[in-house]
Write an enzyme that holds these catalytic residues in place. Structure first.
Site, PDB file in Angstrom:
ATOM      1  N   GLY A   3       0.834  -1.202   0.000  1.00  0.00           N
ATOM      2  CA  GLY A   3       0.000   0.000   0.000  1.00  0.00           C
ATOM      3  C   GLY A   3       0.859   1.239   0.000  1.00  0.00           C
ATOM      4  O   GLY A   3       2.088   1.190   0.137  1.00  0.00           O
ATOM      5  N   GLU A   4       0.192   2.388  -0.148  1.00  0.00           N
ATOM      6  CA  GLU A   4       0.888   3.668  -0.217  1.00  0.00           C
ATOM      7  C   GLU A   4       0.024   4.744   0.419  1.00  0.00           C
ATOM      8  O   GLU A   4      -1.195   4.743   0.267  1.00  0.00           O
ATOM      9  CB  GLU A   4       1.197   4.017  -1.674  1.00  0.00           C
ATOM     10  CG  GLU A   4       1.996   5.289  -1.848  1.00  0.00           C
ATOM     11  CD  GLU A   4       2.446   5.490  -3.296  1.00  0.00           C
ATOM     12  OE1 GLU A   4       3.129   6.489  -3.557  1.00  0.00           O
ATOM     13  OE2 GLU A   4       2.094   4.645  -4.145  1.00  0.00           O
ATOM     14  N   GLY A   5       0.659   5.646   1.143  1.00  0.00           N
ATOM     15  CA  GLY A   5      -0.057   6.751   1.769  1.00  0.00           C
ATOM     16  C   GLY A   5       0.763   8.014   1.727  1.00  0.00           C
ATOM     17  O   GLY A   5       1.810   8.084   1.078  1.00  0.00           O
ATOM     18  N   GLY A   9       4.419   7.551   2.956  1.00  0.00           N
ATOM     19  CA  GLY A   9       5.316   6.632   2.276  1.00  0.00           C
ATOM     20  C   GLY A   9       4.605   5.379   1.832  1.00  0.00           C
ATOM     21  O   GLY A   9       3.410   5.405   1.540  1.00  0.00           O
ATOM     22  N   VAL A  34       4.057   0.925   2.270  1.00  0.00           N
ATOM     23  CA  VAL A  34       4.151  -0.260   3.122  1.00  0.00           C
ATOM     24  C   VAL A  34       4.410  -1.457   2.220  1.00  0.00           C
ATOM     25  O   VAL A  34       3.745  -1.625   1.194  1.00  0.00           O
ATOM     26  CB  VAL A  34       2.862  -0.472   3.940  1.00  0.00           C
ATOM     27  CG1 VAL A  34       2.970  -1.743   4.783  1.00  0.00           C
ATOM     28  CG2 VAL A  34       2.594   0.734   4.830  1.00  0.00           C
ATOM     29  N   LYS A  43       7.178  -0.324   6.868  1.00  0.00           N
ATOM     30  CA  LYS A  43       6.712   1.011   6.486  1.00  0.00           C
ATOM     31  C   LYS A  43       7.922   1.925   6.338  1.00  0.00           C
ATOM     32  O   LYS A  43       8.748   2.022   7.251  1.00  0.00           O
ATOM     33  CB  LYS A  43       5.752   1.564   7.550  1.00  0.00           C
ATOM     34  CG  LYS A  43       5.069   2.859   7.142  1.00  0.00           C
ATOM     35  CD  LYS A  43       3.933   3.199   8.105  1.00  0.00           C
ATOM     36  CE  LYS A  43       3.158   4.429   7.645  1.00  0.00           C
ATOM     37  NZ  LYS A  43       2.001   4.717   8.546  1.00  0.00           N
ATOM     38  N   ASP A  69      -8.655   6.136  14.085  1.00  0.00           N
ATOM     39  CA  ASP A  69      -8.937   5.918  12.660  1.00  0.00           C
ATOM     40  C   ASP A  69      -9.431   4.493  12.431  1.00  0.00           C
ATOM     41  O   ASP A  69      -9.006   3.819  11.496  1.00  0.00           O
ATOM     42  CB  ASP A  69      -7.692   6.196  11.816  1.00  0.00           C
ATOM     43  CG  ASP A  69      -8.020   6.379  10.330  1.00  0.00           C
ATOM     44  OD1 ASP A  69      -9.187   6.719  10.015  1.00  0.00           O
ATOM     45  OD2 ASP A  69      -7.121   6.195   9.492  1.00  0.00           O
TER      46      ASP A  69
END
Length: 282
Positions: free
Chosen positions: A31-33, A36, A38, A52, A143
């Site tokens: 994944g990406e956020g 940065g 993961v 991460k 969250d």
């Protein structure tokens, strides 16, 4: 929504895992956020982990680096089977911070929704156990959502991503989280309290029960729904009046009208009297 919003056209390039120190291998992106990416990788001991990596252009930002390190410290302080365990930290060969944690396999609890009541009860119980652990130590997840919960093949439940976790009573400098799961008091920027996690749990339970979020549409409509409108009644599916009543109470606009704690949620699922305890500040 992230604590540090990034414009949609921002093209930050995080450090690649092939630049990790020697011994780390087989990276593949999960994944990406905003902060940065993961990855799944194998650590020097041969353990499969999630890694991460802070975006390379943020590595020199003292505030971003501090937030990233604080996220790892928060993860490392908890030892609960429903949370991934911290597995070490370091820097890439390019100097960007990274940390490793348990690789959590499993499915999104809302996959295939609406679900049978027995399945929903299991997920609510698993999440409530984690929330009780966090809340007893003075922290709020901040969250909770379907994407941050995983149900394993053995039906074990694990809660992910403590990046927005805050201390109970902390003042909110800004609204942070995922709008579809935000309690009314979060939108009003009230001090941090466990009741907001219970509201998010109610949103998740409603999604599993109905196959839809309580409030959808444009951001303004979602906010208005959380603040002033009741969700559509739960209809169809296998009847479970006590489950539906619990979901309705978790989604109460007034924090004081929700179950008093995550332990109280567990008691209701078990058909037991609520535990004697003081209600946290809401």
């Amino acid at each position: 929504m992230s604590a540090l919003p990034v414009p949609p056209d921002d093209r930050r390039e995080p450090a690649k895992l092939d630049r990790l120190p020697p011994g780390w291998r087989d990276p593949s992106q999960l994944g990406e956020g905003a902060f940065g990416r993961v990855y799944r990788a194998v650590d020097p001991s041969g353990r499969a982990v999630a890694v991460k990596v802070l975006a390379s252009d943020l590595a020199g930002d003292p505030d971003a680096a501090w937030r990233f390190a604080a996220e790892y410290r928060r993860l490392a302080r908890f030892d609960h089977p429903g949370l991934p365990r911290a597995r070490g930290e370091g820097r890439t060969e390019d100097g960007a911070p990274f940390y490793a944690m348990d690789l959590v396999e499993g499915s999104d609890p809302a996959d295939g929704a609406p679900l049978l009541p027995v399945c929903i009860r299991g997920v609510i119980a698993g999440v409530a156990e984690v929330l009780a652990h966090l809340h007893a130590r003075g922290f709020v997840h901040g969250d909770l959502k379907a994407e941050n919960v995983r149900v394993g093949p053995d039906q074990s439940v694990r809660v992910l991503d403590l990046g927005l976790m805050k201390a109970v009573g902390e003042r909110r400098a800004a609204i942070a989280g995922t709008p579809a799961y935000m309690a009314p008091e979060v939108l009003r920027q009230a001090p941090v309290a466990p009741a907001s996690d219970l509201y998010a749990l109610g949103v998740l339970a409603y999604l599993m029960r109905t196959g839809a979020l309580p409030f959808t549409g444009a951001a303004a409509a979602v906010v208005r729904g959380h603040l002033t409108e009741p969700p559509n009644p739960i209809r169809g599916g296998e009847p479970d009046a006590s489950l539906d009543a619990l979901i309705g109470d978790l989604l109460a606009k007034d924090p004081a009208a929700r179950p008093a704690s995550a332990r109280a949620v567990l008691a209701r699922l078990a058909g037991e009297p609520a535990p004697a305890e003081s209600r946290p500040l809401a």
